[in-house]
Design a protein around this motif. Structure first.
Motif, PDB file in Angstrom:
ATOM      1  N   TRP A 201       0.854  -1.154  -0.021  1.00 37.03           N
ATOM      2  CA  TRP A 201       0.162   0.051   0.109  1.00 37.03           C
ATOM      3  C   TRP A 201       0.821   1.263   0.071  1.00 37.03           C
ATOM      4  O   TRP A 201       0.473   2.247  -0.537  1.00 37.03           O
ATOM      5  CB  TRP A 201      -0.838  -0.017   1.227  1.00 37.03           C
ATOM      6  N   SER A 202       1.907   1.331   0.872  1.00 34.18           N
ATOM      7  CA  SER A 202       2.663   2.507   0.778  1.00 34.18           C
ATOM      8  C   SER A 202       3.423   2.633  -0.543  1.00 34.18           C
ATOM      9  O   SER A 202       3.550   3.923  -0.959  1.00 34.18           O
ATOM     10  CB  SER A 202       3.599   2.389   1.987  1.00 34.18           C
ATOM     11  N   VAL A 203       3.881   1.704  -1.307  1.00 32.90           N
ATOM     12  CA  VAL A 203       4.479   1.693  -2.492  1.00 32.90           C
ATOM     13  C   VAL A 203       3.369   2.331  -3.478  1.00 32.90           C
ATOM     14  O   VAL A 203       3.606   3.200  -4.366  1.00 32.90           O
ATOM     15  CB  VAL A 203       4.971   0.454  -3.005  1.00 32.90           C
ATOM     16  N   VAL A 204       2.272   1.789  -3.298  1.00 34.48           N
ATOM     17  CA  VAL A 204       1.028   2.430  -4.263  1.00 34.48           C
ATOM     18  C   VAL A 204       0.816   3.597  -4.396  1.00 34.48           C
ATOM     19  O   VAL A 204       0.727   4.563  -5.081  1.00 34.48           O
ATOM     20  CB  VAL A 204      -0.019   1.375  -4.239  1.00 34.48           C
ATOM     21  N   LYS A 205       0.683   4.045  -2.758  1.00 39.11           N
ATOM     22  CA  LYS A 205       0.533   5.539  -2.553  1.00 39.11           C
ATOM     23  C   LYS A 205       1.391   6.402  -2.889  1.00 39.11           C
ATOM     24  O   LYS A 205       1.154   7.688  -3.612  1.00 39.11           O
ATOM     25  CB  LYS A 205       0.381   5.713  -0.874  1.00 39.11           C
ATOM     26  N   ASP A 206       2.622   5.953  -2.776  1.00 38.00           N
ATOM     27  CA  ASP A 206       3.980   6.789  -3.440  1.00 38.00           C
ATOM     28  C   ASP A 206       3.920   6.977  -4.680  1.00 38.00           C
ATOM     29  O   ASP A 206       4.007   8.298  -5.138  1.00 38.00           O
ATOM     30  CB  ASP A 206       5.059   5.965  -2.849  1.00 38.00           C
ATOM     31  N   VAL A 207       3.469   5.981  -5.601  1.00 39.91           N
ATOM     32  CA  VAL A 207       3.526   6.009  -6.980  1.00 39.91           C
ATOM     33  C   VAL A 207       2.316   7.088  -7.314  1.00 39.91           C
ATOM     34  O   VAL A 207       2.540   8.016  -8.263  1.00 39.91           O
ATOM     35  CB  VAL A 207       3.275   4.835  -7.696  1.00 39.91           C
ATOM     36  N   VAL A 208       1.080   6.834  -6.933  1.00 38.79           N
ATOM     37  CA  VAL A 208      -0.078   7.670  -7.076  1.00 38.79           C
ATOM     38  C   VAL A 208       0.357   9.404  -6.728  1.00 38.79           C
ATOM     39  O   VAL A 208       0.024  10.002  -7.556  1.00 38.79           O
ATOM     40  CB  VAL A 208      -1.191   7.264  -6.292  1.00 38.79           C
TER      41      VAL A 208
ATOM     42  N   LYS B 159       3.174  10.834  -6.618  1.00 39.87           N
ATOM     43  CA  LYS B 159       4.183  11.447  -7.393  1.00 39.87           C
ATOM     44  C   LYS B 159       3.967  11.564  -8.875  1.00 39.87           C
ATOM     45  O   LYS B 159       4.323  12.453  -9.574  1.00 39.87           O
ATOM     46  CB  LYS B 159       5.454  10.527  -7.298  1.00 39.87           C
ATOM     47  N   ASP B 160       3.304  10.548  -9.250  1.00 43.52           N
ATOM     48  CA  ASP B 160       3.093  10.366 -10.914  1.00 43.52           C
ATOM     49  C   ASP B 160       1.673  10.070 -11.166  1.00 43.52           C
ATOM     50  O   ASP B 160       1.678  10.059 -12.514  1.00 43.52           O
ATOM     51  CB  ASP B 160       4.172   9.239 -11.332  1.00 43.52           C
ATOM     52  N   GLY B 161       0.880  10.000 -10.419  1.00 39.55           N
ATOM     53  CA  GLY B 161      -0.481   9.596 -11.023  1.00 39.55           C
ATOM     54  C   GLY B 161      -0.619   8.192 -11.208  1.00 39.55           C
ATOM     55  O   GLY B 161       0.394   7.499 -11.208  1.00 39.55           O
ATOM     56  N   PRO B 162      -1.788   7.845 -11.726  1.00 37.81           N
ATOM     57  CA  PRO B 162      -2.144   6.345 -12.131  1.00 37.81           C
ATOM     58  C   PRO B 162      -1.104   6.180 -13.228  1.00 37.81           C
ATOM     59  O   PRO B 162      -0.757   4.821 -13.251  1.00 37.81           O
ATOM     60  CB  PRO B 162      -3.527   6.578 -12.566  1.00 37.81           C
ATOM     61  N   LEU B 163      -0.733   7.032 -14.208  1.00 38.63           N
ATOM     62  CA  LEU B 163       0.095   6.609 -15.496  1.00 38.63           C
ATOM     63  C   LEU B 163       1.507   6.048 -14.846  1.00 38.63           C
ATOM     64  O   LEU B 163       2.127   5.508 -15.474  1.00 38.63           O
ATOM     65  CB  LEU B 163       0.236   7.668 -16.392  1.00 38.63           C
ATOM     66  N   GLY B 164       1.954   6.669 -13.586  1.00 43.29           N
ATOM     67  CA  GLY B 164       3.070   6.066 -13.132  1.00 43.29           C
ATOM     68  C   GLY B 164       3.305   4.679 -12.809  1.00 43.29           C
ATOM     69  O   GLY B 164       4.527   4.070 -12.952  1.00 43.29           O
ATOM     70  N   PHE B 165       2.196   4.020 -12.790  1.00 54.57           N
ATOM     71  CA  PHE B 165       2.341   2.419 -12.664  1.00 54.57           C
ATOM     72  C   PHE B 165       2.655   1.712 -14.189  1.00 54.57           C
ATOM     73  O   PHE B 165       3.178   0.444 -14.016  1.00 54.57           O
ATOM     74  CB  PHE B 165       1.088   1.785 -12.368  1.00 54.57           C
ATOM     75  N   TYR B 166       2.671   2.592 -15.125  1.00 55.15           N
ATOM     76  CA  TYR B 166       3.003   2.011 -16.398  1.00 55.15           C
ATOM     77  C   TYR B 166       4.624   2.599 -16.862  1.00 55.15           C
ATOM     78  O   TYR B 166       4.888   2.418 -18.048  1.00 55.15           O
ATOM     79  CB  TYR B 166       2.074   2.484 -17.658  1.00 55.15           C
ATOM     80  N   ARG B 167       5.460   2.807 -15.755  1.00 55.24           N
ATOM     81  CA  ARG B 167       6.769   3.168 -16.258  1.00 55.24           C
ATOM     82  C   ARG B 167       7.251   1.879 -16.625  1.00 55.24           C
ATOM     83  O   ARG B 167       7.200   0.805 -15.890  1.00 55.24           O
ATOM     84  CB  ARG B 167       7.489   3.601 -15.181  1.00 55.24           C
ATOM     85  N   GLY B 168       8.180   1.702 -17.622  1.00 52.71           N
ATOM     86  CA  GLY B 168       8.667   0.626 -18.291  1.00 52.71           C
ATOM     87  C   GLY B 168       7.810  -0.505 -18.917  1.00 52.71           C
ATOM     88  O   GLY B 168       8.126  -1.479 -19.412  1.00 52.71           O
ATOM     89  N   LEU B 169       6.624   0.372 -19.532  1.00 50.54           N
ATOM     90  CA  LEU B 169       5.636  -0.528 -20.138  1.00 50.54           C
ATOM     91  C   LEU B 169       6.277  -0.812 -21.632  1.00 50.54           C
ATOM     92  O   LEU B 169       6.261  -1.957 -22.056  1.00 50.54           O
ATOM     93  CB  LEU B 169       4.544   0.380 -20.313  1.00 50.54           C
ATOM     94  N   SER B 170       7.086   0.148 -22.362  1.00 51.18           N
ATOM     95  CA  SER B 170       7.617  -0.211 -23.623  1.00 51.18           C
ATOM     96  C   SER B 170       8.796  -1.375 -23.399  1.00 51.18           C
ATOM     97  O   SER B 170       8.840  -2.138 -24.262  1.00 51.18           O
ATOM     98  CB  SER B 170       8.326   1.021 -24.352  1.00 51.18           C
ATOM     99  N   SER B 171       9.439  -1.206 -22.231  1.00 47.97           N
ATOM    100  CA  SER B 171      10.426  -2.132 -22.038  1.00 47.97           C
ATOM    101  C   SER B 171       9.670  -3.540 -21.840  1.00 47.97           C
ATOM    102  O   SER B 171      10.338  -4.752 -22.133  1.00 47.97           O
ATOM    103  CB  SER B 171      11.423  -1.957 -21.007  1.00 47.97           C
ATOM    104  N   THR B 172       8.728  -3.511 -20.985  1.00 49.71           N
ATOM    105  CA  THR B 172       7.858  -4.786 -20.816  1.00 49.71           C
ATOM    106  C   THR B 172       7.524  -5.563 -22.312  1.00 49.71           C
ATOM    107  O   THR B 172       7.687  -6.611 -22.509  1.00 49.71           O
ATOM    108  CB  THR B 172       6.533  -4.310 -20.058  1.00 49.71           C
ATOM    109  N   TRP B 173       7.021  -4.493 -23.088  1.00 48.99           N
ATOM    110  CA  TRP B 173       6.439  -4.938 -24.351  1.00 48.99           C
ATOM    111  C   TRP B 173       7.761  -5.445 -25.137  1.00 48.99           C
ATOM    112  O   TRP B 173       7.564  -6.580 -25.773  1.00 48.99           O
ATOM    113  CB  TRP B 173       5.871  -3.956 -25.206  1.00 48.99           C
ATOM    114  N   LEU B 174       8.799  -4.831 -25.093  1.00 47.09           N
ATOM    115  CA  LEU B 174      10.088  -5.560 -25.847  1.00 47.09           C
ATOM    116  C   LEU B 174      10.423  -6.684 -25.368  1.00 47.09           C
ATOM    117  O   LEU B 174      11.020  -7.449 -26.177  1.00 47.09           O
ATOM    118  CB  LEU B 174      10.950  -4.312 -25.850  1.00 47.09           C
ATOM    119  N   ARG B 175      10.021  -7.045 -23.855  1.00 48.81           N
ATOM    120  CA  ARG B 175      10.663  -8.395 -23.419  1.00 48.81           C
ATOM    121  C   ARG B 175       9.372  -9.096 -23.737  1.00 48.81           C
ATOM    122  O   ARG B 175      10.027 -10.601 -24.167  1.00 48.81           O
ATOM    123  CB  ARG B 175      10.749  -8.163 -22.092  1.00 48.81           C
TER     124      ARG B 175
END
Length: 300
Positions: free
Chosen positions: A154-161, A163-179
């Motif tokens: 919960w503390s990690v989720v709260k920190d992401v929201v 600092k970066d908002g909901p889209l912050g959870f998709y950091r690294g999405l392009s790398s995830t697709w490339l993998r």
């Protein structure tokens, strides 16, 4: 009897969730070591050193940091992956002009798995970001990159929201697709080719549990050997972005290559390979047997 497509999708979804659970419970300590070694390669001399230091500094629970999001990540990823795998097999049949009940070749199944992974990445990326951050929180504090760590999901989720908002959870999405997209072509390709090899001319569905687990292990190793450097960059982006703005895939790749050399991209490969065999063997064993059980229930 042909099962209703909606019920078939629900069966694939459930069997994928069962497989994902088996995968996490089998390989979580090695996954933790992998993420730590990928993100902080200079802190550990190797796998044994990583295990010893983690145990000394955090205790046994340190190996299972991030297990909750790992379970959510793997259950969600594999549930969506195997549900979409069935749909994508039908799409491949349509593209090739095959009958709806036609058996696909091993390479055609690999292509279907590759298509399905693009959808699975959308649910995997947010949960994997939380998992990776929890797994490396101790190292982030030791290195001075952050002053205060977060010890709960919960503390990690709260920190992401915050600092970066909901889209912050998709950091690294392009790398995830490339993998995921090329990786799962090799994953399903290695799995299906291995099943064909062990079948010796019989239907692949008739191979025993040992051959099934070995086939899953082969698929897992094919995936990780091919795309490991991409996964390394993805882990760095998702973890180091906790301390502030982090470069994208090409920027992070260039920085690692120039400052640390090519071998830094393979830091943590050993625990990944060790984990790949039992974890992916357990994944496919749980998936195939739970799926077969549910299909038989609906058939009767």
């Amino acid at each position: 009897m042909r099962i209703n497509p909606v019920i078939q999708a629900a069966i694939d979804l459930t069997a994928g969730a069962v497989g994902g659970t088996a995968c996490v419970m089998t390989g979580q300590p090695f996954d933790t070591a992998k993420v730590k070694m990928q993100t902080f390669p200079t802190m550990y001399r190797g796998l044994v050193d990583c295990f010893v230091k983690t145990y000394q500094q955090v205790g046994f629970r340190g190996f299972y940091k991030g297990t909750s999001p790992a379970l959510v990540a793997n259950i969600a990823e594999n549930a969506v992956l195997f549900m979409c795998y069935g749909f994508c097999q039908n799409i491949v049949r349509r593209i090739l002009g095959l009958d709806k009940k036609a058996k696909l070749s091993d390479l055609q199944n690999a292509a279907a798995g590759s298509f399905a992974s693009a959808f699975a990445a959308l649910v995997l990326c947010p949960t994997e970001l939380v998992k990776c951050r929890l797994q490396t929180m101790h190292e982030m504090q030791l290195s001075g990159k952050i002053l205060q760590g977060h010890n709960t999901v919960w503390s990690v989720v709260k920190d992401v929201v915050q600092k970066d908002g909901p889209l912050g959870f998709y950091r690294g999405l392009s790398s995830t697709w490339l993998r995921e997209i090329p990786g799962y072509f090799l994953f399903f390709g290695g799995y299906e080719l291995s099943r064909t090899f062990f079948a010796f001319g019989r239907p692949k569905e008739e191979i025993g549990p040992i051959a099934l687990m070995v086939s899953g292990g082969v698929g897992g190793i094919c995936l990780w050997v091919a795309v490991y450097p991409v996964d390394c960059i993805k882990s760095r982006i998702q973890v180091l972005s906790m301390a502030g703005k982090q470069a994208g895939f090409m920027g992070t790749f260039a920085t690692v290559f120039q400052k640390e050399g090519v071998f830094a991209l393979y830091s943590g490969l050993k625990p990944t390979i060790i984990r790949a065999f039992p974890a992916n063997g357990a994944l496919f064993l749980a998936y195939e047997y739970s799926r077969k059980l549910m299909v038989n229930q609906f058939d009767t």
